[in-house]
Motif scaffolding. Structure first.
Motif, PDB file in Angstrom:
ATOM      1  N   ILE A  54      34.341  74.596 -13.611  1.00 23.21           N
ATOM      2  CA  ILE A  54      33.244  74.898 -14.420  1.00 23.21           C
ATOM      3  C   ILE A  54      32.598  75.883 -14.891  1.00 23.21           C
ATOM      4  N   PHE A  98      35.649  72.196 -20.568  1.00 23.25           N
ATOM      5  CA  PHE A  98      35.115  70.856 -20.928  1.00 23.25           C
ATOM      6  C   PHE A  98      35.461  69.328 -21.482  1.00 23.25           C
ATOM      7  N   GLN A 155      38.707  67.989 -20.442  1.00 26.05           N
ATOM      8  CA  GLN A 155      38.352  67.631 -19.650  1.00 26.05           C
ATOM      9  C   GLN A 155      38.518  65.479 -19.991  1.00 26.05           C
ATOM     10  N   LEU A 156      37.610  65.832 -21.140  1.00 23.45           N
ATOM     11  CA  LEU A 156      36.855  64.659 -21.712  1.00 23.45           C
ATOM     12  C   LEU A 156      38.256  63.938 -22.452  1.00 23.45           C
ATOM     13  N   ARG A 216      40.320  62.356 -19.216  1.00 20.23           N
ATOM     14  CA  ARG A 216      39.626  61.053 -18.734  1.00 20.23           C
ATOM     15  C   ARG A 216      39.220  59.979 -18.674  1.00 20.23           C
ATOM     16  N   LEU A 217      38.990  60.320 -20.303  1.00 20.97           N
ATOM     17  CA  LEU A 217      37.804  59.378 -21.094  1.00 20.97           C
ATOM     18  C   LEU A 217      38.952  58.352 -21.291  1.00 20.97           C
ATOM     19  N   PHE A 264      33.305  62.541 -15.031  1.00 21.05           N
ATOM     20  CA  PHE A 264      34.509  62.451 -15.484  1.00 21.05           C
ATOM     21  C   PHE A 264      34.274  64.318 -16.054  1.00 21.05           C
ATOM     22  N   THR A 265      33.685  64.924 -15.925  1.00 23.76           N
ATOM     23  CA  THR A 265      33.591  66.575 -15.909  1.00 23.76           C
ATOM     24  C   THR A 265      33.446  67.517 -14.672  1.00 23.76           C
ATOM     25  N   ARG A 266      33.609  66.307 -13.437  1.00 24.48           N
ATOM     26  CA  ARG A 266      33.187  66.724 -12.184  1.00 24.48           C
ATOM     27  C   ARG A 266      31.302  67.962 -12.494  1.00 24.48           C
ATOM     28  N   LEU A 267      30.940  67.873 -13.263  1.00 26.56           N
ATOM     29  CA  LEU A 267      29.199  68.437 -13.481  1.00 26.56           C
ATOM     30  C   LEU A 267      28.336  67.669 -12.295  1.00 26.56           C
TER      31      LEU A 267
END
Lengths: 521, 107
Positions: A488, A493, A496-497, A500-501, B95-98
């Motif tokens: 975070i 990000f 990650q998208l 994972r998408l 998905f971003t674990r936020l």
């Protein structure tokens, strides 16, 4: 046609009048003027004469309105049914407004009161004959254009190529015939040549010039001339015509002609395709899996604009089982107007034809549209993806990402109207991140090279695939391992998208190449 | 953008228009102004509510904006609450674990 175009007095007329004195008066005066006049005293007899001699041999009917058995309106109705181009002039002693209105509604050319004034009669007859001739000329021209259009469609649909390629053509003319043509030529056992041409305009002249150029290319190619030289030759041919004084122009003073062309020469031994374009969309090569690339550059100026022809020529490697798509700018323009990618239109058109359904979107095209699909060394690979979007993006344009996404979204919705919103969202967002990443990182050190992006669809397993390629050295440091929750705090990000998408994602070339798959269901 | 401060409850509500993406400069400016105000002394709020009910997409730039607001609010001893309505927006947080860090409320 009987007689010269301007010689109205050579026309054959039918005079229908039950009163013998009036009829003889009319016959005498018409014959004196030089008309070939035939007289009769009733509707039934008039119909018999027209049937016997063919209405097309007459150019005007002069008929009394009120006769004992049937009226002039009955004759007019018969004429409208059997030869609507034949003009009819009415005579009546009634002078009633209702009769006049009824006869005009029925299609009468003119109306004369009895007793007939010879001056008015002459004017009415001349106008009626001229109208008949004009109507028939339009009919003949329309028929000729329709014949030409049928011939054009026949030629475009009759495409035996040989044992190394299969051509499938899609043609949607704006009018009956137009300036778009495609042809192919087997030069040797291993060399094939494909040519797409588009002449400005959607008329007979455009169709003729396009076909003429296709013939010149074939003849010169068979005698060994390089295609680039042929393009130059025809460019000069058109430029010379433009330079002429208007009165010496062959194609009409107000209509300069230009020709856009794209050509692909495929060498199956060398496994190469050489593409030339001049003012036309660049052909697209589909690799066996469906990954697409443009063969050369689109645009440039068409032949006939400048003394030096603008020709883009490039040679690429090809593989067995690949395909080439070529189209005219009518498809490009329609795609632009609808904010979808031309490859999406090409896909939808191919699907419509395969399903035996119409593709009504084409009816909105402002130009002729021609699409050619060439499958190399056999039929198309059923496992291949159909390309829907194929774009190149430059770092300087990164602020246009929302415009680009709009094109992707609209293209997907046209090609796959039932696409679930979640799949659309995931593809859009992951592709957005991958393209931005490619531009911000891959193109940062080499901004002169674009990043490429494409979306393909495979019907067999209902899979959408997005590819992003950038010219950089890769992003390996981002790709290894799973980020800790503490990620975070990091700006990853986007990655990650991307990871994972999609249903599946593959990074190659140190991450400079990303392939993302999405299940449509 | 609409900004409402409830001084009594010490809550700032920022209602964002449209998607929270790199292309939405109005949202970026509103959040930048919020962060600047948070740095200034004497702000009348501790907690922040970001209203994302109009958003159908949040991209990495938008996520970074949220994280910046999250950190800023944390530093001030407050909490960040995110109101959303679109399921795909929620999936993006998962998905971003936020979702493990943020107070997400479906509205």
């Amino acid at each position: 046609m009987r007689g010269a175009e301007n010689n109205l007095t050579s026309a054959r007329l039918l005079v229908v009048e039950d009163d013998i004195v009036s009829r003889e008066f009319l016959m005498n005066i018409l014959k004196r003027w030089g008309f070939d006049a035939i007289g009769t005293d009733g509707v039934e007899q008039a119909v018999a004469i027209l049937q016997t001699r063919d209405p097309a041999t007459f150019e005007c009917v002069l008929t009394d309105y009120r006769m004992p058995e049937q009226s002039g309106l009955d004759l007019l109705a018969w004429i409208r049914e059997h030869d609507a181009s034949l003009a009819t002039v009415f005579l009546t002693g009634d002078g009633q407004a209702s009769v006049i209105a009824e006869s005009f509604r029925g299609g009468a050319a003119d109306f004369l009161d009895k007793p007939v004034d010879p001056k008015r009669l002459r004017v009415a007859i001349d106008k009626a004959v001229a109208r008949t001739r004009k109507e028939r000329q339009v009919t003949r021209m329309t028929s000729a254009v329709e014949d030409l259009g049928r011939a054009q469609r026949w030629m475009l649909n009759s495409s035996p190529v040989g044992d190394k390629a299969v051509v499938d053509l899609y043609f949607h003319p704006k009018l009956e015939a137009g300036g778009d043509f495609f042809s192919h030529l087997q030069l040797t056992s291993a060399r094939y040549f494909f040519l797409l041409t588009d002449v400005s305009g959607h008329d007979l002249q455009a169709a003729y010039i396009s076909a003429y150029f296709q013939g010149i290319v074939r003849g010169m190619l068979e005698r060994g001339a390089p295609i680039g030289k042929i393009f130059q030759f025809f460019n000069q041919f058109l430029v010379d015509e433009w330079k002429k004084e208007e009165r010496f122009k062959l194609v009409g003073a107000t209509k300069d002609v230009s020709l856009s062309a794209s050509a692909v020469s495929v060498d199956f031994e060398e496994r190469t395709a050489t593409a030339l374009t001049s003012g036309a969309p660049a052909p697209v090569y589909l690799m066996p899996g469906g990954f697409a690339r443009r063969l050369g550059d689109s645009g440039g100026s068409p032949l006939g604009w400048f003394p030096e022809a603008s020709i883009s020529a490039m040679t690429y490697g090809i593989a067995e089982g690949g395909s080439i798509l070529m189209w005219t700018d009518g498809l490009e323009d329609l795609a632009y107007e609808r904010t979808v990618h031309p490859l999406t239109l090409a896909y939808c058109w191919q699907q419509s034809k395969a399903n035996g359904t119409d593709f009504p979107l084409l009816d909105g095209a402002d130009d002729d549209v021609l699409l050619a699909r060439i499958d190399l060394l056999g039929q198309s690979d059923p496992a291949a993806f159909h390309p829907l979007v194929l774009e190149e993006y430059e770092l300087d344009d990164i602020g246009k990402i929302d415009e680009w996404m709009d094109l992707w979204r609209r293209s997907l919705r046209l090609a796959l109207p039932d696409l679930p919103a979640t799949v659309e969202h995931d593809l859009m967002l992951a592709s957005r991140e991958a393209v931005l990443n490619a531009l911000e990182h891959g193109c940062r050190d080499c901004p002169q090279y674009p990043a490429s992006f494409q979306i393909g669809y495979r019907r067999r397993d209902n899979l959408l695939r997005a590819w992003v390629r950038d010219p950089g050295p890769g992003h390996q440091e981002y790709l290894n391992g799973e980020e800790p929750v503490e990620a975070i705090a990091r700006d990853h990000f986007g990655l990650q998208l991307i990871k994972r998408l999609p249903k599946a994602v593959k990074f190659e070339q140190q991450g400079a190449s990303v392939t993302m798959d999405f299940n449509v269901i | 953008m609409e900004q409402i401060v409830d001084a009594e409850k010490k809550v700032l509500t920022l209602r964002l228009r449209g998607d929270l993406t790199s292309g939405n400069t109005a949202s970026a400016q509103a959040i930048a102004a919020l962060l600047q105000a948070a740095r200034d002394e004497g702000r009348p709020w501790r907690n922040v509510e970001l209203d994302l009910r109009e958003a159908r997409m949040v991209d990495s730039v938008g996520l970074n904006m949220i994280v910046a607001v999250f950190k800023s609010t944390q530093r001030g001893g407050g909490r960040l609450r995110l109101n959303y309505s679109d399921a795909n927006v929620h999936r993006t947080f998962v998905f971003t674990r936020l979702d493990q860090h943020l107070d997400l409320v479906k509205v």
